[in-house]
Design a protein around this motif. Structure first.
Motif, PDB file in Angstrom:
ATOM      1  N   CYS A  24      45.813  -1.336  14.758  1.00  0.00           N
ATOM      2  CA  CYS A  24      45.207  -0.034  15.048  1.00  0.00           C
ATOM      3  C   CYS A  24      44.208  -0.155  16.188  1.00  0.00           C
ATOM      4  O   CYS A  24      43.897  -1.237  16.672  1.00  0.00           O
ATOM      5  N   LEU A  25      43.686   1.002  16.593  1.00  0.00           N
ATOM      6  CA  LEU A  25      42.615   1.087  17.567  1.00  0.00           C
ATOM      7  C   LEU A  25      41.388   1.621  16.852  1.00  0.00           C
ATOM      8  O   LEU A  25      41.458   2.630  16.149  1.00  0.00           O
ATOM      9  N   SER A  26      40.259   0.951  17.051  1.00  0.00           N
ATOM     10  CA  SER A  26      39.088   1.198  16.218  1.00  0.00           C
ATOM     11  C   SER A  26      37.867   1.560  17.056  1.00  0.00           C
ATOM     12  O   SER A  26      37.612   0.965  18.108  1.00  0.00           O
ATOM     13  N   PHE A  27      37.117   2.544  16.569  1.00  0.00           N
ATOM     14  CA  PHE A  27      35.849   2.960  17.168  1.00  0.00           C
ATOM     15  C   PHE A  27      34.704   2.535  16.255  1.00  0.00           C
ATOM     16  O   PHE A  27      34.765   2.711  15.037  1.00  0.00           O
ATOM     17  N   ASN A  28      33.643   1.956  16.840  1.00  0.00           N
ATOM     18  CA  ASN A  28      32.436   1.569  16.100  1.00  0.00           C
ATOM     19  C   ASN A  28      32.706   0.443  15.102  1.00  0.00           C
ATOM     20  O   ASN A  28      32.091   0.379  14.043  1.00  0.00           O
ATOM     21  N   SER A  29      33.597  -0.469  15.451  1.00  0.00           N
ATOM     22  CA  SER A  29      33.987  -1.539  14.535  1.00  0.00           C
ATOM     23  C   SER A  29      33.148  -2.786  14.762  1.00  0.00           C
ATOM     24  O   SER A  29      32.735  -3.088  15.890  1.00  0.00           O
ATOM     25  N   VAL A  30      32.902  -3.525  13.679  1.00  0.00           N
ATOM     26  CA  VAL A  30      32.275  -4.846  13.769  1.00  0.00           C
ATOM     27  C   VAL A  30      33.274  -5.930  13.393  1.00  0.00           C
ATOM     28  O   VAL A  30      32.905  -7.099  13.275  1.00  0.00           O
ATOM     29  N   GLU A  31      34.530  -5.560  13.185  1.00  0.00           N
ATOM     30  CA  GLU A  31      35.558  -6.509  12.766  1.00  0.00           C
ATOM     31  C   GLU A  31      36.204  -7.224  13.944  1.00  0.00           C
ATOM     32  O   GLU A  31      36.819  -8.266  13.772  1.00  0.00           O
ATOM     33  N   THR A  32      36.087  -6.694  15.137  1.00  0.00           N
ATOM     34  CA  THR A  32      36.640  -7.345  16.312  1.00  0.00           C
ATOM     35  C   THR A  32      35.619  -8.307  16.907  1.00  0.00           C
ATOM     36  O   THR A  32      34.415  -8.241  16.598  1.00  0.00           O
ATOM     37  N   GLU A  33      36.076  -9.205  17.761  1.00  0.00           N
ATOM     38  CA  GLU A  33      35.152 -10.133  18.416  1.00  0.00           C
ATOM     39  C   GLU A  33      34.154  -9.387  19.288  1.00  0.00           C
ATOM     40  O   GLU A  33      32.960  -9.719  19.314  1.00  0.00           O
ATOM     41  N   GLU A  34      34.641  -8.362  20.005  1.00  0.00           N
ATOM     42  CA  GLU A  34      33.742  -7.580  20.852  1.00  0.00           C
ATOM     43  C   GLU A  34      32.693  -6.853  20.014  1.00  0.00           C
ATOM     44  O   GLU A  34      31.512  -6.804  20.366  1.00  0.00           O
ATOM     45  N   GLY A  35      33.141  -6.284  18.884  1.00  0.00           N
ATOM     46  CA  GLY A  35      32.209  -5.575  18.025  1.00  0.00           C
ATOM     47  C   GLY A  35      31.171  -6.494  17.404  1.00  0.00           C
ATOM     48  O   GLY A  35      29.991  -6.133  17.284  1.00  0.00           O
ATOM     49  N   ALA A  36      31.588  -7.701  17.016  1.00  0.00           N
ATOM     50  CA  ALA A  36      30.641  -8.659  16.451  1.00  0.00           C
ATOM     51  C   ALA A  36      29.602  -9.085  17.487  1.00  0.00           C
ATOM     52  O   ALA A  36      28.410  -9.244  17.170  1.00  0.00           O
ATOM     53  N   MET A  37      30.023  -9.264  18.749  1.00  0.00           N
ATOM     54  CA  MET A  37      29.081  -9.617  19.814  1.00  0.00           C
ATOM     55  C   MET A  37      28.105  -8.474  20.091  1.00  0.00           C
ATOM     56  O   MET A  37      26.906  -8.700  20.289  1.00  0.00           O
ATOM     57  N   LYS A  38      28.621  -7.247  20.082  1.00  0.00           N
ATOM     58  CA  LYS A  38      27.738  -6.101  20.300  1.00  0.00           C
ATOM     59  C   LYS A  38      26.684  -6.013  19.200  1.00  0.00           C
ATOM     60  O   LYS A  38      25.525  -5.693  19.461  1.00  0.00           O
ATOM     61  N   ARG A  39      27.084  -6.306  17.992  1.00  0.00           N
ATOM     62  CA  ARG A  39      26.138  -6.214  16.875  1.00  0.00           C
ATOM     63  C   ARG A  39      25.009  -7.225  17.038  1.00  0.00           C
ATOM     64  O   ARG A  39      23.862  -6.950  16.667  1.00  0.00           O
ATOM     65  N   GLN A  40      25.317  -8.400  17.569  1.00  0.00           N
ATOM     66  CA  GLN A  40      24.294  -9.428  17.748  1.00  0.00           C
ATOM     67  C   GLN A  40      23.354  -9.107  18.894  1.00  0.00           C
ATOM     68  O   GLN A  40      22.156  -9.415  18.830  1.00  0.00           O
ATOM     69  N   ASN A  41      23.892  -8.496  19.951  1.00  0.00           N
ATOM     70  CA  ASN A  41      23.117  -8.297  21.173  1.00  0.00           C
ATOM     71  C   ASN A  41      22.545  -6.895  21.324  1.00  0.00           C
ATOM     72  O   ASN A  41      21.614  -6.700  22.112  1.00  0.00           O
ATOM     73  N   ASP A  42      23.098  -5.927  20.617  1.00  0.00           N
ATOM     74  CA  ASP A  42      22.673  -4.540  20.771  1.00  0.00           C
ATOM     75  C   ASP A  42      22.036  -4.052  19.467  1.00  0.00           C
ATOM     76  O   ASP A  42      22.722  -3.946  18.438  1.00  0.00           O
ATOM     77  N   PRO A  43      20.732  -3.751  19.461  1.00  0.00           N
ATOM     78  CA  PRO A  43      20.089  -3.306  18.209  1.00  0.00           C
ATOM     79  C   PRO A  43      20.558  -1.930  17.753  1.00  0.00           C
ATOM     80  O   PRO A  43      20.294  -1.538  16.615  1.00  0.00           O
ATOM     81  N   TYR A  44      21.256  -1.187  18.625  1.00  0.00           N
ATOM     82  CA  TYR A  44      21.714   0.156  18.267  1.00  0.00           C
ATOM     83  C   TYR A  44      23.198   0.185  17.908  1.00  0.00           C
ATOM     84  O   TYR A  44      23.811   1.251  17.896  1.00  0.00           O
ATOM     85  N   TYR A  45      23.758  -0.979  17.634  1.00  0.00           N
ATOM     86  CA  TYR A  45      25.169  -1.054  17.238  1.00  0.00           C
ATOM     87  C   TYR A  45      25.260  -1.618  15.818  1.00  0.00           C
ATOM     88  O   TYR A  45      24.554  -2.579  15.509  1.00  0.00           O
ATOM     89  N   PRO A  46      26.063  -1.065  14.929  1.00  0.00           N
ATOM     90  CA  PRO A  46      26.983   0.060  15.093  1.00  0.00           C
ATOM     91  C   PRO A  46      26.252   1.355  15.479  1.00  0.00           C
ATOM     92  O   PRO A  46      25.090   1.546  15.156  1.00  0.00           O
ATOM     93  N   ARG A  47      26.989   2.220  16.130  1.00  0.00           N
ATOM     94  CA  ARG A  47      26.402   3.419  16.694  1.00  0.00           C
ATOM     95  C   ARG A  47      25.918   4.381  15.603  1.00  0.00           C
ATOM     96  O   ARG A  47      26.499   4.471  14.540  1.00  0.00           O
ATOM     97  N   HIS A  48      24.841   5.084  15.945  1.00  0.00           N
ATOM     98  CA  HIS A  48      24.302   6.150  15.104  1.00  0.00           C
ATOM     99  C   HIS A  48      24.363   7.452  15.896  1.00  0.00           C
ATOM    100  O   HIS A  48      24.560   7.439  17.117  1.00  0.00           O
ATOM    101  N   THR A  49      24.183   8.545  15.216  1.00  0.00           N
ATOM    102  CA  THR A  49      24.164   9.836  15.890  1.00  0.00           C
ATOM    103  C   THR A  49      22.919  10.603  15.480  1.00  0.00           C
ATOM    104  O   THR A  49      22.285  10.296  14.456  1.00  0.00           O
ATOM    105  N   LEU A  50      22.555  11.612  16.280  1.00  0.00           N
ATOM    106  CA  LEU A  50      21.296  12.305  16.076  1.00  0.00           C
ATOM    107  C   LEU A  50      21.377  13.405  15.032  1.00  0.00           C
ATOM    108  O   LEU A  50      20.385  13.714  14.383  1.00  0.00           O
TER     109      LEU A  50
END
Length: 450
Positions: free
Chosen positions: A133-159
């Motif tokens: 599948c294609l996934s939005f806001n995922s932490v299961e992929t390698e890219e998503g896991a890296m974003k979670r470590q480096n980006d304090p606002y990931y996974p994404r939130h909304t206002l």
């Protein structure tokens, strides 16, 4: 235990936006079939016999998701085990990844929080129990896991709530790129929405030529620390740090979640029945060997057992002819859940391009706030001691200090007094004295100088 509303209007920005997974109902872009065949088949197997078998497997994978093991019926009945062993070297999970749809082929007009993005910046390919599948806001992929470590606002939130604060996109079905031999008349997508850190859960089928509005209401359930005095089976949840508990079961490298427990249970049953795991449905693992082509008849044989769940205690209320997978899974004690409502509107044919059928999807929070529920123990050990002390003071006029004094008097002071009395009686008991001895104790008159 009791559950109360701890916070009724918790702002929605405190909660992660859910992970959105979208799969084409036909998993493969068959324009890449020739490339896949030449890449994965050995030269000696580029013959009509093995090419037909290779294509038959891919036709099965085209509509394959967990529990749909009946797709291997033709393979199990029309091919011998020896023929299947010949292609055991082919990793069909890798073939599926090569033939899977790319984000630029499926998505366009992606908008997140009212800003337009390149869809491939938002969506990443990942495995799931609905296929590739294609996934939005995922932490299961390698890219998503890296974003979670480096980006304090990931996974994404909304206002806040509403479509302008959510995700909107157009999905292209690409009917002309499907397998010409496909017998499935159903066209559309498989939509799955899960909490971050959850591997997979039930999906929803959405037909093509439609506009779908997916509204979400968030709810957080928290168990107080004083509920640890009860077993997980009694409180029906497991804490993150209870890894030594017999009820703690989760996917390798994943946090404990109810859904992850079920996925791990599925792998255990696959190992029990067929001694392998269908790795395209689960995260990479060294504990479970992947199923090969020669294992597919076994998957077809146990297709009913591997698709039916049976929870503990269910048999007392629901009769079932087939015993399924019994998975003693409990919820996690800090559980974020999404209550999803689907509203599907059909798009009239006159507004549809016949060469490009598709869907319009909007995913958003329904409210600006979320509800937090807290479950706590009604009586702890301290509460029980206080209650007993209060009742004792009310009914018999004593306190814990008085009970302690009574205990000391009965079990310490009384035995000491009894022992002392026994020794005194024994020491001063009258004895018979002989006349000779008696003379020694005759009182003599004192001498004058005394």
């Amino acid at each position: 235990m009791r559950t109360v509303i701890a916070e009724l209007n918790a702002p929605i920005y405190r909660f992660s936006f859910p992970e959105v997974n979208i799969c084409n109902r036909h998993h493969f872009n068959w324009q890449r079939y020739q490339e896949a065949k030449e890449t994965f088949l050995r030269p000696e197997h580029l013959t009509p016999k093995y090419e037909a078998l290779f294509r038959e497997v891919l036709e099965s994978y085209d509509s394959y998701h967990y529990g749909r093991f009946k797709v291997f019926k033709t393979i199990a009945q029309n091919y011998s085990l020896q023929e299947l062993h010949e292609l055991d070297y082919v990793n069909f999970t890798q073939v599926a990844e090569v033939m899977a749809w790319r984000c630029y082929e499926m998505f366009s007009d992606c908008t997140w929080r009212n800003h337009t993005y390149d869809c491939c910046e938002l969506f990443e390919p990942r495995r799931s129990q609905t296929g590739q599948c294609l996934s939005f806001n995922s932490v299961e992929t390698e890219e998503g896991a890296m974003k979670r470590q480096n980006d304090p606002y990931y996974p994404r939130h909304t206002l806040g709530r509403g479509i302008k604060n959510g995700l909107t996109l157009r999905v292209h079905i690409r009917n002309g790129w499907h397998s010409p031999r496909s017998l499935m008349s159903y066209k559309g997508i498989l939509f799955m929405l899960v909490e971050p850190d959850v591997w997979s859960y039930w999906h929803r089928k959405i037909p093509t030529n439609s506009r779908v509005f997916i509204s979400i209401a968030a709810r957080l359930t928290v168990f107080n620390q004083n509920t640890r005095q009860y077993s997980p089976a009694l409180r029906n949840c497991v804490f993150e740090d209870e890894s030594t508990s017999t009820h703690f079961r989760t996917l390798e490298g994943h946090e404990y979640r109810f859904e992850n427990c079920y996925s791990e249970c599925e792998q255990e049953y696959l190992m029990e029945f067929c001694n392998c795991s269908v790795d395209m449905f689960f995260p990479p693992s060294i504990r479970y060997p992947p199923c090969r082509l020669s294992d597919f008849p076994c998957l077809f044989k146990y297709r009913d057992e591997l698709k039916n769940f049976q929870r503990i205690g269910e048999e007392d209320y629901v009769g079932t002819a087939i015993t399924g997978m019994i998975c003693p899974c409990f919820f996690d004690c800090t559980s974020l859940s999404y209550h999803v409502d689907y509203r599907v509107e059909h798009i009239p044919e006159k507004f549809i391009d016949p060469n490009d059928t598709g869907l319009e999807v909007s995913v958003y929070f329904l409210w600006d706030t979320a509800t937090i529920y807290e479950t706590s123990a009604v009586y702890t050990v301290v509460d029980l001691m206080a209650s007993i002390g209060g009742l004792a003071g009310l009914c018999i006029g004593c306190s814990l200090v008085g009970i302690t004094e009574l205990w000391y008097f009965l079990f310490v002071d009384m035995p000491k007094r009894a022992l002392r009395a026994t020794l005194s009686v024994e020491w001063f008991r009258p004895r018979v004295v002989s006349p000779e001895v008696r003379k020694l104790f005759v009182k003599r008159k004192p001498l004058p100088y005394q």
